[in-house]
Design an enzyme around this catalytic site. Structure first.
Site, mmCIF file in Angstrom:
data_model
loop_
_atom_site.group_PDB
_atom_site.id
_atom_site.type_symbol
_atom_site.label_atom_id
_atom_site.label_comp_id
_atom_site.label_asym_id
_atom_site.label_seq_id
_atom_site.Cartn_x
_atom_site.Cartn_y
_atom_site.Cartn_z
ATOM 1 N N SER A 515 -44.215 -10.966 0.945
ATOM 2 C CA SER A 515 -43.885 -11.569 -0.348
ATOM 3 C C SER A 515 -45.003 -12.551 -0.733
ATOM 4 C CB SER A 515 -42.517 -12.235 -0.285
ATOM 5 O OG SER A 515 -42.045 -12.539 -1.573
ATOM 6 N N ASP A 602 -37.997 -2.068 -4.323
ATOM 7 C CA ASP A 602 -38.182 -3.514 -4.475
ATOM 8 C C ASP A 602 -38.208 -3.884 -5.953
ATOM 9 O OD1 ASP A 602 -38.885 -6.174 -4.294
ATOM 10 O OD2 ASP A 602 -40.503 -5.854 -2.852
ATOM 11 N N HIS A 633 -36.788 -5.551 -0.953
ATOM 12 C CA HIS A 633 -37.782 -6.590 -0.694
ATOM 13 C C HIS A 633 -37.664 -7.035 0.766
ATOM 14 C CE1 HIS A 633 -40.732 -9.455 -2.054
ATOM 15 N NE2 HIS A 633 -40.022 -10.487 -1.643
#
Length: 660
Positions: A515, A602, A633
């Protein structure tokens, strides 16, 4: 339901002799063998989720008496995850299930079941196409729709639970607000938990020690507002209003009895814990708990029989407990004497002082969590199981907390995990960057990613770079609008500091993360190629502008209009900065080996981030590996985690460990 009879679960609290081969990948990243261990309200029973060989999981219950065994009462398939379990009363439990085949769409099922496996009631469906059947009256007899979710226990001995009902606007994937209801888990009767009007845009609820919703957090137009109501009252009054993103330091934490609230608020630059008098609506002048160098982070221990606070589990560089109750303080000392060298976190039943047992979560930097029962009458310990029983502590690396000095003089907290065994000299190293990024990234206890890398011979540095929370307001504020700038410099400085300590080989340092950590990995390779020789990123942001204009992301209008501009920058006013700090626009500069991975579903960081960067970087760099998984995610599925980390090991071995 016929119970599934299980063999006795036992996990040794001492470690075996160190093996010659590195522990297997699955030892770190398989589904925890035992998790979500919870005592019943009176302490007569304990429930746990157990992983099964076929990939499924089992909710199991046993008596807390010496000779009892776990018996399974509910089995979830490999395509489901038991997301949460919660005791409703001494006889009945709630289960929250998530469908692993659907990512990022809520799809949370809620089920209630008696502890013997009988009286199963499906309360909430996760199927968004489901509609309630009407009986022709105001009573709807079937399970609730997917816009309801479990919120909290009532702790009053009834069959009721508290659920939230979400509502949406016409623009956002995220709900605009919620209302709270009481739901009977046998009859499915639903009624309001709070009568009358409520503040707008309610995002969160705080329930008191009597199971009454008393405080709400509203978030609207960049403001975070806490509102309070007295017990059995329908009117709300404001406690605090502040900017959500740059000045939010006051936060209600938990209740103690009828008239005392504990809140976190600023003290000498850090968050501390204060008493707040609900009769006068005033906070004490001095905090009851402060941790120099750390913001308050803790979990209360409440005796729900008396509704009073017993103590608080605190998390500074490592975990400890501040006990107010002398009985529990003495029991903590006895347990620590039986289990030296570990952090032993006591978890009470709701009837904390009268229950026959205490549940103890035992862990350290080198030992994953093991659960034991402490028998109050005999002082004996009964082992329940370990999250990762194949991990041997002697095969793990030493993990410690440090602070290093960044190039501008700021002190940066960091956790460092050294490989096991004596070092003959500097070793290959990895700077492991946390996501968020406006969160606390790490704690001292066993970390599967850091320990996996350490077991492969890497020094692992986990910087709490500026912008991270948990280390004071100034440290957080120093990271505002600093993506790719001073936040990035902190990571390079962490690597250089590790070299100065004699830990890291300057020719063999890599960077990796997910991320925001994926973003920082790409920027690190681009901005500091002389420091970082290889990188691994997954679910990473590659273009800051894409965060604002990707229509199929889950970013709300609140996020786009207030959160992102305050924290990261404005796409128009800061366009020049975004061009310099977006890896996609500088992909031609990335020449080092790179492993990329992304989830096909995602919507937090949509796949377009990865696919565009892959195409751009491969135009000038053929040493790029690209993986996709049927995930959102991050990796929820065990097979994804095992495949990914096996590939990480191979990649780092080739491009970092063996590099010269």
């Amino acid at each position: 339901m016929t119970p599934f009879l299980l063999p006795w679960l036992f996990a040794a609290l001492t470690c075996a002799a160190q093996a010659t081969a590195a522990p297997a990948v699955k030892n770190f990243f398989e589904t925890p063998q035992v998790s979500q261990v919870e005592l019943s309200p009176k302490g007569g029973y304990v429930a746990a989720v157990l992983s099964l060989a076929d990939g499924g999981s089992l909710l199991a219950v046993r008596s807390t008496e010496d000779n009892s065994k776990f018996e399974g009462i509910f089995k979830a398939s490999a395509d489901q995850m038991i997301n949460d379990i919660h005791w409703i009363n001494e006889k009945r439990l709630g289960i929250t299930l998530k469908n692993l085949l659907i990512e990022f769409r809520g799809n949370l099922e809620e089920i209630a079941i008696d502890r013997d496996g009988s009286e199963l009631t499906h309360l909430i469906t996760g199927n968004w196409a489901h509609r309630q059947d009407s009986t022709g009256s105001n009573i709807r007899s079937q399970k609730l729709t997917a816009d309801y979710v479990y919120s909290a226990a009532t702790r009053d001995g009834s069959d009721d639970i508290l659920v939230e009902h979400y509502s949406w606007n016409n623009l956002d994937r995220a709900p605009e607000q919620s209302r709270m209801y009481r739901l009977n888990t046998r009859s499915r009767q639903l009624r309001p938990a709070v009568e009358g009007a409520q503040p707008p845009a309610v995002k969160d609820w705080l329930v008191d020690a009597y199971g009454q919703a008393r405080i709400v957090l509203s978030q609207q137009n960049g403001r975070c507002v806490y509102s309070y109501r007295r017990a059995n009252d329908t009117t709300w009054q404001q406690l605090d209003s502040s900017d959500c993103y740059t000045d939010r330091r006051f936060a209600p934490q938990f209740f103690d009895g009828d008239d005392t609230l504990y809140v976190s608020a600023a003290y000498q630059g850090y968050g501390a814990l204060y008493r707040y008098d609900l009769k006068t609506l005033k906070m004490d002048a001095e905090p009851v708990v402060s941790m120099p160098g750390f913001d308050y982070a803790g979990k209360p221990v409440i005796d729900y029989a008396s509704h009073r606070l017993m103590g608080v589990h605190l998390y500074g560089d490592a975990g400890t407990t501040w006990w107010l109750n002398p009985q529990l303080k003495a029991e903590q000392a006895r347990i620590d004497a039986l289990l030296p060298g570990t952090t032993n976190t006591i978890r009470c039943a709701d009837e904390c002082l009268q229950g026959p047992v205490l549940l103890v979560a035992v862990d350290s930097d080198r030992q994953p969590t093991t659960y034991v029962l402490y028998q109050r009458a005999s002082g004996k310990l009964l082992a329940l199981g370990s999250t990762h029983p194949d991990i041997q502590p002697k095969e793990m690396g030493l993990r410690d907390f440090y602070r290093y000095t960044a190039r501008d003089g700021r002190q940066i907290p960091a956790y460092v995990t050294l490989p096991p065994g004596a070092a003959s000299g500097p070793r290959p190293a990895v700077v492991l960057v946390h996501g968020g990024p406006y969160v606390r990234g790490a704690f001292w206890n066993w970390n599967p990613q850091a320990q996996f890398l350490a077991s492969r011979g890497y020094v692992v540095i986990q910087p709490e770079f500026r912008g991270s929370t948990g280390y004071g307001y100034a440290h957080f504020k120093a990271g505002l609008k600093q993506w790719g700038l001073s936040m990035q410099d902190d990571l390079a400085d962490a690597a250089l500091w590790a070299v100065k300590q004699g830990w890291a080989d300057p020719k063999r340092i890599g960077i990796m993360g997910a991320s925001y950590g994926g973003y920082a990995t790409l920027m690190g390779l681009i901005k500091d190629p002389q420091i970082f020789r290889a990188g691994v990123e997954w679910a990473g942001v590659t273009d800051i502008t894409l965060m604002f204009n990707t229509p199929y992301s889950d970013a709300s209008q609140e996020t786009l209009n207030y959160s992102l501009p305050a924290l990261i920058g404005d796409p128009e006013q800061d366009a020049d900065q975004f061009r310099q700090t977006s890896p996609l626009l500088r992909a031609a500069e990335l020449k080092q080996p790179l492993l990329m991975a992304h989830g096909l579903e995602d919507i937090r960081v949509p796949l377009v981030h990865a696919s565009r960067f892959r195409d751009a970087v491969r135009a000038n760099n053929k040493n790029v590996e690209y993986l996709t998984y049927d995930e959102g995610h991050g990796w929820r599925h065990e097979q994804s985690r095992l495949d990914f980390w096996t590939r990480v090991e191979t990649f780092l071995d080739l491009h970092l460990k063996q590099a010269r």
